[in-house]
Design an enzyme around this catalytic site. Structure first.
Site, PDB file in Angstrom:
ATOM      1  N   HIS A 212     -56.605  60.044 -74.382  1.00  0.00           N
ATOM      2  CA  HIS A 212     -55.691  59.263 -73.551  1.00  0.00           C
ATOM      3  C   HIS A 212     -56.460  58.900 -72.285  1.00  0.00           C
ATOM      4  O   HIS A 212     -56.767  59.769 -71.470  1.00  0.00           O
ATOM      5  CB  HIS A 212     -54.448  60.086 -73.230  1.00  0.00           C
ATOM      6  CG  HIS A 212     -53.391  59.312 -72.509  1.00  0.00           C
ATOM      7  ND1 HIS A 212     -53.583  58.023 -72.065  1.00  0.00           N
ATOM      8  CD2 HIS A 212     -52.118  59.645 -72.158  1.00  0.00           C
ATOM      9  CE1 HIS A 212     -52.484  57.595 -71.470  1.00  0.00           C
ATOM     10  NE2 HIS A 212     -51.577  58.567 -71.510  1.00  0.00           N
TER      11      HIS A 212
ATOM     12  N   HIS B 119     -48.460  53.300 -77.578  1.00  0.00           N
ATOM     13  CA  HIS B 119     -48.950  54.174 -76.512  1.00  0.00           C
ATOM     14  C   HIS B 119     -49.399  55.477 -77.189  1.00  0.00           C
ATOM     15  O   HIS B 119     -50.455  55.973 -76.901  1.00  0.00           O
ATOM     16  CB  HIS B 119     -47.865  54.409 -75.465  1.00  0.00           C
ATOM     17  CG  HIS B 119     -48.387  55.063 -74.226  1.00  0.00           C
ATOM     18  ND1 HIS B 119     -49.489  54.594 -73.547  1.00  0.00           N
ATOM     19  CD2 HIS B 119     -47.987  56.166 -73.534  1.00  0.00           C
ATOM     20  CE1 HIS B 119     -49.736  55.374 -72.511  1.00  0.00           C
ATOM     21  NE2 HIS B 119     -48.844  56.337 -72.482  1.00  0.00           N
TER      22      HIS B 119
ATOM     23  N   CYS C  94     -50.218  55.867 -66.318  1.00  0.00           N
ATOM     24  CA  CYS C  94     -50.773  55.416 -67.593  1.00  0.00           C
ATOM     25  C   CYS C  94     -50.457  53.966 -67.932  1.00  0.00           C
ATOM     26  O   CYS C  94     -50.944  53.446 -68.931  1.00  0.00           O
ATOM     27  CB  CYS C  94     -50.315  56.358 -68.696  1.00  0.00           C
ATOM     28  SG  CYS C  94     -50.709  58.053 -68.257  1.00  0.00           S
TER      29      CYS C  94
END
Lengths: 398, 265
Positions: free
Chosen positions: A327, A293, A163
């Protein structure tokens, strides 16, 4: 203090829509682009799907690169005039001086997933020799595709650190510019929906049952999204455009703790944020906005909240856009750069879609609904599997 | 630009560690096919059990290079480069996804990320130094070397680890890797206290027309061409023979990385 790297142009495509204007409006309105999805075992979750990928056509010479991930990349390259912007830059500095660094986690893996499900595979137990593994599924596929599509001839590689992939791609680009290897670098983040990530996060019990609610007390996981975005970074001595954004600092670190769980004291996240601040020559108080995040999982959000407090950013407006886009994994860093870029260009702070109230145990200044504000300096956070962390410092020039 | 090689590690057919590997490459004899199982040094028994083969190769050669350089892992940035990552894990996951209903193993899922080896490296060494994982398909070694070399101005030291393993049967038709091979280079910006293995004067430049540096011996050339990480072999053989030379890695459609090797004593 590191020299500023101009971000000459950028674009983004996600479940919220196509292009900068669509994202500005959606984030201002607090809209979510996520939709309901049911897994094979009946589990419900949400996914952020980009509309229209089925209609994207690869140019004939690049037909073997055809897969969901590269279609998504192509759609973004043809958004906001980004490909034209690169062409103009290439004409100015020469194709050899333009590099490509793409961040992705799963590349075009859905092509291989589909090939494994065919009757042919069940019969032979092997992929047919003409299966385009290199062009679709291999980690480098998207970097190769983007470089060929844009006609660049500088160095090209793909960063794949889960990520944090596309945030770290910016770090590689600045190193190439600093070393004089390139005069311009196309940085991108591209990750598309696939079964591996959906069933993988499901196996870790990290999928939200409904819409993800980052930083809320009742958060229960992520919604997986897909997105592609690109930024054109140029050498500092090339003429700056008015009002252009700049990359002011990069901080990356490793958790050195666990493959999937964040460090409980958020040591890695703290180190990444501190390094980005130091690189930019900023104090924590100089930061106007933090793009979190903010995935929506119990442990990640708690670790990030703790890290913000440790670095002195507890009172800085912060928000997560993952309830809006999902996400987007390897593309998360690129999404964050685009959304912080819009915040700085348009003068607003985006909210945290789906979250009604912040976890009362948290100390951050979470922004729930967008409001107008002058944003000159932003941090964007990305934290990934394998304990891979990367924070970028962005500033608005002029 | 100048860099120094303070230590190295390797593991591949007939190249069982840095020291033995250099001796084998310095000799004219065949390398043979002997392999050694890679060691996941530094992991707890639980983590070692979960650690996939690809990460074991990375840990093994990385630890060799660190130890040869005499460095403390905590401060050393790492670059991990692999053309294809771990295709065994990919194969298992894709097979699991054909079942109804599909159920993935959480361990296989987190081991499937391209930076799994980087994650295990951090867990094994407790190092919070920056780490990146990348691919440029068959040009992955040169791309990793470029990434490591450009990390030096800011970090002063950087450990490059490159590895690729053969594909399982289902994928062997679309991705040929002839044998496992992993290499690690401990690179630094200043001359190390102990005598460096080599000095590298490197540049990235437009294609000069120079051909890619190959291996004169057929067996070694087959390995070099048959594994992206083994594109390091011309560099390793020149170091083994302490032969000043320029190694050229042309990158497809792009420029080329050149490293001029010299030896100080």
């Amino acid at each position: 203090m590191t020299p500023r790297t101009p971000i000459h142009d950028y674009t983004i495509v996600s479940a919220l829509g196509r292009g900068r204007a669509a994202h500005y409006e959606a984030l201002l309105a607090g809209r979510s682009g996520l939709g309901a999805h049911t897994l094979g075992d009946g589990t419900t979750c949400t996914v952020g799907r980009v509309a229209g990928l089925e209609d994207v056509r690869m140019p004939d010479p690049l037909a073997r690169y055809d897969c969901r991930n590269n279609r998504l990349a192509l759609l973004a390259l043809e958004t906001d005039g980004f490909a034209e912007s690169v062409a103009a830059c290439r004409a100015r500095v020469g194709a050899q001086a333009v590099g490509v660094v793409i961040g992705t986690s799963t590349s075009g893996i859905s092509a291989t997933e589909a090939a494994y499900r065919t009757a042919d595979f069940a019969r032979t137990g092997a992929l047919p020799p003409d299966f385009p593994y290199r062009e679709t599924h291999n980690v480098f596929s998207c970097g190769d595709f983007v470089s060929r599509y844009l006609g660049t001839a500088g160095p090209a590689l793909v960063v794949s650190t889960a990520c944090s992939s596309s945030a770290k791609a910016f770090a590689t680009a600045t190193r190439w510019l600093t070393a004089g290897i390139c005069r311009a670098v196309v940085v991108g983040g591209v990750d598309s929906l696939c079964e591996t990530t959906l069933y993988g996060f499901h196996s870790l019990s990290l999928l939200a049952k409904g819409l993800p609610r980052p930083f809320s007390a009742n958060r229960d996981g992520i919604g997986v999204g897909e997105a592609a975005g690109f930024a054109l970074l140029t050498a500092p001595d090339l003429p700056w455009r008015d009002g252009v954004l700049a990359l002011a600092g990069v901080g990356d670190s490793a958790d050195a703790y666990h493959m999937t769980a964040p460090h409980p004291e958020a040591q890695g996240a703290r180190a990444a944020m501190a390094a980005a601040l130091e690189g930019a020559g900023w104090e924590a108080g100089d930061v106007d906005y933090v793009h979190l995040h903010g995935t929506g999982t119990v442990h990640n959000d708690a670790a990030e909240d703790l890290a913000l407090a440790h670095v002195g950013l507890a009172r800085t407006p912060a928000s997560s856009t993952k309830g809006a886009t999902g996400h987007t994994l390897g593309a998360a860093g690129m999404c964050a750069v685009a959304f912080a870029g819009l915040a700085m260009e348009r003068g607003y702070i985006p909210g945290t879609a789906n979250t009604v109230a912040m976890d009362p145990g948290f100390g951050s200044r979470l922004i729930l609904q967008a409001y107008a504000a002058t944003v000159r300096r932003s941090l964007i956070n990305t934290f990934g599997f394998g304990g891979s962390n990367c924070t970028l410092a962005l500033e608005r020039r002029g | 630009m100048i860099a120094y090689l303070a230590g190295l590690g390797m593991l591949g057919p007939g190249l069982l560690d840095g020291q033995q590997g250099l001796a084998a490459l310095a000799s004219a004899g065949p390398l043979g096919a002997a392999l050694r199982a890679p060691v996941a040094t530094g992991l707890s028994p639980n983590e070692a059990r979960r650690c996939p083969a690809s990460a074991r190769y990375a840990l093994d050669v990385g630890m060799q290079a660190l130890s040869a350089a005499g460095w403390d892992a905590a401060r050393v940035a790492t670059v991990l480069s692999s053309g294809s990552g771990d295709l065994e894990i990919l194969d298992k996951n894709c097979r699991a996804l054909t079942q109804t209903p599909a159920v993935l193993s959480p361990t296989l899922f987190h081991n499937s990320v391209h930076n799994a080896a980087g994650g295990y490296w951090g867990i094994a060494t407790h190092s919070r130094a920056p780490t990146t994982s990348l691919s440029a398909y068959d040009a992955s070694f040169a791309a990793g070397l470029l990434e490591a070399l450009t990390t030096l101005p800011a970090r002063r030291t950087c450990l490059l680890v490159a590895y690729d393993l053969p594909a399982p049967a289902a994928l062997a038709s679309v991705r040929k890797v002839v044998a496992p091979f992993a290499v690690a280079l401990a690179l630094c910006a200043e001359p190390p206290r102990q005598s460096p293995l080599a000095r590298l004067d490197w540049r990235w430049q437009p294609r000069s027309g120079a051909t890619e540096t190959a291996m004169p011996v057929t067996e070694r050339e087959a390995l070099r061409q048959g594994n992206p990480a083994a594109r390091a072999l011309p560099l390793l053989e020149a170091i083994a023979k302490r032969r000043p030379t320029t190694v050229v890695w042309p990158c497809p459609r792009a420029g080329e990385l050149q490293a001029e090797l010299s030896f100080l004593d």
